[in-house]
Design a protein around this motif. Structure first.
Motif, PDB file in Angstrom:
ATOM      1  N   ALA A 162       0.831  -1.207   0.000  1.00  8.89           N
ATOM      2  CA  ALA A 162       0.000   0.000   0.000  1.00  8.89           C
ATOM      3  C   ALA A 162       0.865   1.257   0.000  1.00  8.89           C
ATOM      4  O   ALA A 162       0.421   2.334  -0.399  1.00  8.89           O
ATOM      5  CB  ALA A 162      -0.924  -0.001   1.211  1.00  8.89           C
ATOM      6  N   MET A 163       2.107   1.099   0.449  1.00  7.95           N
ATOM      7  CA  MET A 163       3.019   2.236   0.580  1.00  7.95           C
ATOM      8  C   MET A 163       3.898   2.441  -0.654  1.00  7.95           C
ATOM      9  O   MET A 163       4.638   3.407  -0.714  1.00  7.95           O
ATOM     10  CB  MET A 163       3.940   2.027   1.785  1.00  7.95           C
ATOM     11  CG  MET A 163       3.235   2.111   3.093  1.00  7.95           C
ATOM     12  SD  MET A 163       2.784   3.823   3.417  1.00  7.95           S
ATOM     13  CE  MET A 163       2.289   3.662   5.113  1.00  7.95           C
ATOM     14  N   ASP A 164       3.841   1.493  -1.583  1.00  7.91           N
ATOM     15  CA  ASP A 164       4.746   1.586  -2.732  1.00  7.91           C
ATOM     16  C   ASP A 164       4.542   2.898  -3.481  1.00  7.91           C
ATOM     17  O   ASP A 164       3.425   3.292  -3.759  1.00  7.91           O
ATOM     18  CB  ASP A 164       4.528   0.404  -3.689  1.00  7.91           C
ATOM     19  CG  ASP A 164       5.163  -0.865  -3.130  1.00  7.91           C
ATOM     20  OD1 ASP A 164       5.888  -0.753  -2.119  1.00  7.91           O
ATOM     21  OD2 ASP A 164       4.912  -1.952  -3.686  1.00  7.91           O
ATOM     22  N   GLY A 165       5.621   3.526  -3.803  1.00 11.47           N
ATOM     23  CA  GLY A 165       5.531   4.783  -4.552  1.00 11.47           C
ATOM     24  C   GLY A 165       6.700   5.696  -4.258  1.00 11.47           C
ATOM     25  O   GLY A 165       7.650   5.308  -3.586  1.00 11.47           O
ATOM     26  N   LYS A 166       6.602   6.924  -4.785  1.00  4.07           N
ATOM     27  CA  LYS A 166       7.704   7.885  -4.695  1.00  4.07           C
ATOM     28  C   LYS A 166       8.059   8.251  -3.258  1.00  4.07           C
ATOM     29  O   LYS A 166       9.226   8.428  -2.921  1.00  4.07           O
ATOM     30  CB  LYS A 166       7.323   9.165  -5.453  1.00  4.07           C
ATOM     31  CG  LYS A 166       7.608   9.105  -6.935  1.00  4.07           C
ATOM     32  CD  LYS A 166       7.432  10.506  -7.532  1.00  4.07           C
ATOM     33  CE  LYS A 166       6.644  10.440  -8.826  1.00  4.07           C
ATOM     34  NZ  LYS A 166       5.975  11.684  -9.201  1.00  4.07           N
ATOM     35  N   VAL A 167       7.021   8.395  -2.420  1.00  6.14           N
ATOM     36  CA  VAL A 167       7.274   8.822  -1.038  1.00  6.14           C
ATOM     37  C   VAL A 167       8.142   7.797  -0.315  1.00  6.14           C
ATOM     38  O   VAL A 167       9.121   8.141   0.343  1.00  6.14           O
ATOM     39  CB  VAL A 167       5.946   9.052  -0.278  1.00  6.14           C
ATOM     40  CG1 VAL A 167       6.198   9.334   1.194  1.00  6.14           C
ATOM     41  CG2 VAL A 167       5.179  10.202  -0.907  1.00  6.14           C
ATOM     42  N   LYS A 168       7.778   6.520  -0.490  1.00  5.07           N
ATOM     43  CA  LYS A 168       8.532   5.445   0.151  1.00  5.07           C
ATOM     44  C   LYS A 168       9.995   5.457  -0.314  1.00  5.07           C
ATOM     45  O   LYS A 168      10.916   5.345   0.510  1.00  5.07           O
ATOM     46  CB  LYS A 168       7.891   4.104  -0.199  1.00  5.07           C
ATOM     47  CG  LYS A 168       8.607   2.893   0.376  1.00  5.07           C
ATOM     48  CD  LYS A 168       7.868   1.640  -0.039  1.00  5.07           C
ATOM     49  CE  LYS A 168       8.493   0.392   0.533  1.00  5.07           C
ATOM     50  NZ  LYS A 168       7.612  -0.774   0.307  1.00  5.07           N
ATOM     51  N   VAL A 169      10.189   5.591  -1.622  1.00  7.88           N
ATOM     52  CA  VAL A 169      11.548   5.595  -2.181  1.00  7.88           C
ATOM     53  C   VAL A 169      12.356   6.756  -1.610  1.00  7.88           C
ATOM     54  O   VAL A 169      13.501   6.578  -1.160  1.00  7.88           O
ATOM     55  CB  VAL A 169      11.505   5.685  -3.731  1.00  7.88           C
ATOM     56  CG1 VAL A 169      12.891   5.897  -4.307  1.00  7.88           C
ATOM     57  CG2 VAL A 169      10.867   4.431  -4.316  1.00  7.88           C
ATOM     58  N   LEU A 170      11.731   7.940  -1.574  1.00 11.05           N
ATOM     59  CA  LEU A 170      12.393   9.135  -1.062  1.00 11.05           C
ATOM     60  C   LEU A 170      12.771   8.973   0.407  1.00 11.05           C
ATOM     61  O   LEU A 170      13.914   9.238   0.809  1.00 11.05           O
ATOM     62  CB  LEU A 170      11.449  10.338  -1.238  1.00 11.05           C
ATOM     63  CG  LEU A 170      11.986  11.696  -0.818  1.00 11.05           C
ATOM     64  CD1 LEU A 170      13.148  12.101  -1.712  1.00 11.05           C
ATOM     65  CD2 LEU A 170      10.875  12.746  -0.905  1.00 11.05           C
ATOM     66  N   VAL A 171      11.798   8.499   1.213  1.00  9.46           N
ATOM     67  CA  VAL A 171      12.039   8.341   2.647  1.00  9.46           C
ATOM     68  C   VAL A 171      13.149   7.316   2.881  1.00  9.46           C
ATOM     69  O   VAL A 171      14.077   7.553   3.651  1.00  9.46           O
ATOM     70  CB  VAL A 171      10.746   7.926   3.384  1.00  9.46           C
ATOM     71  CG1 VAL A 171      11.043   7.486   4.810  1.00  9.46           C
ATOM     72  CG2 VAL A 171       9.750   9.083   3.383  1.00  9.46           C
ATOM     73  N   ARG A 172      13.043   6.177   2.194  1.00 11.08           N
ATOM     74  CA  ARG A 172      14.058   5.119   2.377  1.00 11.08           C
ATOM     75  C   ARG A 172      15.461   5.632   2.047  1.00 11.08           C
ATOM     76  O   ARG A 172      16.406   5.343   2.770  1.00 11.08           O
ATOM     77  CB  ARG A 172      13.735   3.914   1.487  1.00 11.08           C
ATOM     78  CG  ARG A 172      12.665   3.008   2.078  1.00 11.08           C
ATOM     79  CD  ARG A 172      12.493   1.791   1.186  1.00 11.08           C
ATOM     80  NE  ARG A 172      13.724   1.010   1.132  1.00 11.08           N
ATOM     81  CZ  ARG A 172      13.978  -0.009   1.955  1.00 11.08           C
ATOM     82  NH1 ARG A 172      13.095  -0.374   2.839  1.00 11.08           N
ATOM     83  NH2 ARG A 172      15.116  -0.665   1.866  1.00 11.08           N
TER      84      ARG A 172
END
Ligand SMILES: *[C@@H]1O[C@H](CO)[C@@H](O)[C@H](O)[C@H]1NC(C)=O
Length: 197
Positions: A162-172
């Motif tokens: 459900a979290m997959d996306g740009k925000v997750k990539v950026l935060v990680r």
């Protein structure tokens, strides 16, 4: 004629001396400090990041393992601070999903603990001398380890598709960067402690 030869010779000799002195000052000293940074970084898990993040502080660190550990903590702290500010803006940005916004706010919370822990460690580093050395060192090691745990807790909040996306990539990406800097700082602190003990 003889006079002119002598002064010419003298001029060349002093020019050579000046050049030698200049190249000694310009090259040899910084190289020693830079080499110290490079070799100290070999105790860390991310030696290249260690070197690029600390080589600009070479003239300040010189060849002190204590200043090296202290500077690494400083770098980690300022990275945690700027990421925390960036995450706060991110959590309020338009277009972010409520679930993501909530996970980012949790991260801001974790990062605020990280900043506190790293700031306390930096403070103790300043007081680190003499009789209470062992107590302070143990505090520092505990806080920096806790900071590392908090950073990992932040990325855990983004598990699940459900979290997959740009925000997750950026935060990680941002959290990984801090975690690597913090891990390096801890290795340098442990290394400094091992030299003292
Ligand atoms: C660490 O940061 C403090 C505060 O900004 C500064 O005074 C100190 O010189 C820094 N120490 C090192 C080793 O970089």
């Amino acid at each position: 004629m003889a006079h002119s030869y002598v002064s010419h010779h003298h001029f060349l000799a002093s020019l050579l001396l000046t050049l030698t002195t200049l190249s000694f000052v310009r090259t040899t000293y910084p190289q020693t400090n830079t080499e110290f940074i490079r070799s100290s970084c070999s105790v860390t898990t991310y030696p290249r990041l260690c070197f690029t993040s600390l080589s600009s502080h070479a003239t300040f660190i010189q060849t002190s393992p204590k200043l090296m550990a202290h500077a690494a903590l400083n770098v980690s702290l300022s990275s945690a601070k700027s990421t925390s500010a960036m995450m706060t803006r991110l959590s309020r940005s338009h277009g972010i999903k409520p679930l993501e916004a909530s996970a980012v706010r949790d991260c801001v919370e974790e990062l605020s603990n990280t900043v506190d822990e790293l700031r306390s460690s930096v403070g103790e580093m300043d007081r680190l001398r003499g009789s209470n050395y062992e107590v302070y060192m143990s505090d520092i090691e505990t806080w920096v380890s806790a900071a590392l745990t908090d950073e990992n807790t932040c990325t855990d909040g983004f598990e699940g598709s459900a979290m997959d996306g740009k925000v997750k990539v950026l935060v990680r990406e941002r959290i990984l960067a801090i975690a690597r800097l913090t891990s390096n700082a801890l290795a340098l602190i442990n290394h400094f402690a091992s030299l003292h003990g």
